[in-house]
Design a protein around this motif. Sequence first.
Motif, PDB file in Angstrom:
ATOM      1  N   VAL A  70     -32.373  56.235 -24.802  1.00 53.75           N
ATOM      2  CA  VAL A  70     -31.288  55.778 -23.919  1.00 53.75           C
ATOM      3  C   VAL A  70     -30.737  54.439 -24.425  1.00 53.75           C
ATOM      4  O   VAL A  70     -29.516  54.241 -24.513  1.00 53.75           O
ATOM      5  CB  VAL A  70     -31.786  55.625 -22.455  1.00 53.75           C
ATOM      6  CG1 VAL A  70     -30.736  54.951 -21.581  1.00 53.75           C
ATOM      7  CG2 VAL A  70     -32.184  56.977 -21.867  1.00 53.75           C
ATOM      8  N   GLU A  74     -26.946  53.934 -25.861  1.00 55.38           N
ATOM      9  CA  GLU A  74     -26.013  53.006 -25.205  1.00 55.38           C
ATOM     10  C   GLU A  74     -25.355  52.087 -26.245  1.00 55.38           C
ATOM     11  O   GLU A  74     -24.141  51.897 -26.229  1.00 55.38           O
ATOM     12  CB  GLU A  74     -26.729  52.170 -24.122  1.00 55.38           C
ATOM     13  CG  GLU A  74     -25.775  51.199 -23.442  1.00 55.38           C
ATOM     14  CD  GLU A  74     -26.399  50.293 -22.380  1.00 55.38           C
ATOM     15  OE1 GLU A  74     -27.527  50.567 -21.917  1.00 55.38           O
ATOM     16  OE2 GLU A  74     -25.731  49.306 -22.009  1.00 55.38           O
ATOM     17  N   SER A  88     -26.357  62.492 -29.939  1.00 58.03           N
ATOM     18  CA  SER A  88     -26.889  63.135 -28.735  1.00 58.03           C
ATOM     19  C   SER A  88     -27.141  64.625 -28.961  1.00 58.03           C
ATOM     20  O   SER A  88     -28.210  65.141 -28.621  1.00 58.03           O
ATOM     21  CB  SER A  88     -25.906  62.939 -27.564  1.00 58.03           C
ATOM     22  OG  SER A  88     -26.400  63.566 -26.418  1.00 58.03           O
ATOM     23  N   SER A 248     -26.264  58.662 -21.227  1.00 60.83           N
ATOM     24  CA  SER A 248     -26.430  57.407 -21.974  1.00 60.83           C
ATOM     25  C   SER A 248     -25.184  57.097 -22.798  1.00 60.83           C
ATOM     26  O   SER A 248     -24.812  55.932 -22.977  1.00 60.83           O
ATOM     27  CB  SER A 248     -27.624  57.495 -22.929  1.00 60.83           C
ATOM     28  OG  SER A 248     -28.747  57.972 -22.244  1.00 60.83           O
ATOM     29  N   ARG A 296     -27.473  52.737 -15.568  1.00 62.23           N
ATOM     30  CA  ARG A 296     -28.580  52.527 -16.528  1.00 62.23           C
ATOM     31  C   ARG A 296     -29.923  52.897 -15.889  1.00 62.23           C
ATOM     32  O   ARG A 296     -30.784  53.520 -16.498  1.00 62.23           O
ATOM     33  CB  ARG A 296     -28.570  51.063 -17.012  1.00 62.23           C
ATOM     34  CG  ARG A 296     -29.494  50.815 -18.187  1.00 62.23           C
ATOM     35  CD  ARG A 296     -29.391  49.389 -18.688  1.00 62.23           C
ATOM     36  NE  ARG A 296     -28.127  49.087 -19.328  1.00 62.23           N
ATOM     37  CZ  ARG A 296     -27.237  48.184 -18.902  1.00 62.23           C
ATOM     38  NH1 ARG A 296     -27.467  47.474 -17.809  1.00 62.23           N
ATOM     39  NH2 ARG A 296     -26.106  47.982 -19.548  1.00 62.23           N
ATOM     40  N   CYS A 299     -30.372  56.567 -15.825  1.00 60.56           N
ATOM     41  CA  CYS A 299     -30.736  57.066 -17.174  1.00 60.56           C
ATOM     42  C   CYS A 299     -32.213  56.779 -17.446  1.00 60.56           C
ATOM     43  O   CYS A 299     -32.939  57.650 -17.948  1.00 60.56           O
ATOM     44  CB  CYS A 299     -29.878  56.395 -18.256  1.00 60.56           C
ATOM     45  SG  CYS A 299     -28.161  56.920 -18.235  1.00 60.56           S
TER      46      CYS A 299
END
Length: 379
Positions: A70, A74, A88, A248, A296, A299
């Motif tokens: 994650v 980000e 991803s 993310s 966040r 996630c």
Amino acid sequence: MDFNLSEEQLMIQQAARDFAQNELLPEVIERDRDQKFPVEQVKKMGEMGLLGMMVDPKYGGAGMDSVSYVLAMEEIAKIDASAAVVMSVNNSLVCAGLEKFASEEQKVKYLTPLASGKVIGAFALSEPEAGSDATSQKTTAEDKGDYYLLNGIKNWITNGGTATYYIVIAQTDPEKKHKGINAFIVERGWEGFEIGTKEDKLGIRGSDTHSLIFNNVKIPKENRIGEDGFGFNFAMAVLNGGRIGIASQALGIAAGAYELALKYAKTRKAFKTEIINHQAIAFKLADMATQITAARMLCFKAACEKDAGKDISESGAMAKLYASQVAMDTTIEAVQIHGGYGYVKEYHVERLMRDAKITQIYEGTSEIQKIVISRSIAK
Ligand code: CAA
């Protein structure tokens, strides 16, 4: 859930941040303009271990946890959401699916090069007439004894033009509905497999999205993943994890736009003061910061649950649903804060706004996430 990041997690975050600044930022505007895939950058991401982050090192992966994933996603998405979706799909849909469900032979042959970033993979589920309603697909794989014969078209496939290996979901027995669906590993270059049109997209223009055409492609029996009829459950299980990746990515897009807007608001003056001193702007930034922090946390929650081996269908869907909405809202406000500058390419926020939209669509639309969440809470 532990909110203190470990030293290793902080190191990964910093490495991804440095890479994004030094290697992705320099030509991100040109790649978006020209729809150019970040070939060299993706190669380096592979060398850094970013393409098979959670895979066991014995299969070429980096053996990290999902929170690290994650964090890295980000940082990459803050700067280049196109590179982030390549990462991803390879991590969450392709490598994770193979590591969890493929045979030992399949792992050695396919997972190892994919996880080490020597090649990249794609996941082909959607079709021209079957997106959200994934059981209604028309692609068929007819059992011919020692091979399957694959026919049909897949649409909007991320990494479609650049992948070497493809996980393809197809109907083997339409009468059995979702129990008559299988997942296969298909190699680029096999006879009858053609890469179709490249999509001209609103956002994530640096990633390459193609249709795939299968015309009597012979798939060896040993390339089916799992037991006969496992394909739909395989796709659903893989997408649960994929949704953490896209959440993310959405988080990164939002955080990237927020950081640019904050910096701009601290320097741009209007009515004799920096615009951050105007409550109309300050309140927008306060909302953005709060929503990004909440996204966040969702996630991280889904990532922690995944590492604990829990069912992540609900937490993954919640993270994606919320983070993608935050990405949309935040990027629109970031453009607004930038005023006229926000509307031109060189300030990056207009690109982030275009990139944000797809996070509400792919790997399950926001409406599909609500189906998943509501079914889960109704259980
Ligand atoms: N996790 C695990 N299993 C699940 C699941 C989930 N989230 N959702 C459904 N299943 C299982 C069910 O348990 C059931 O299994 P059993 O029969 O063995 O018990 C089976 O799947 C069928 O379930 P449903 O009857 O609920 O299926 P449905 O037809 O009603 O569809 C759906 C459910 C959630 C709407 C599903 O079709 C779905 O997720 N659709 C969206 C598909 C999607 O996300 N597509 C994105 C394409 S990939 C992409 O975008 C990749 C890219 O390149 C970026």
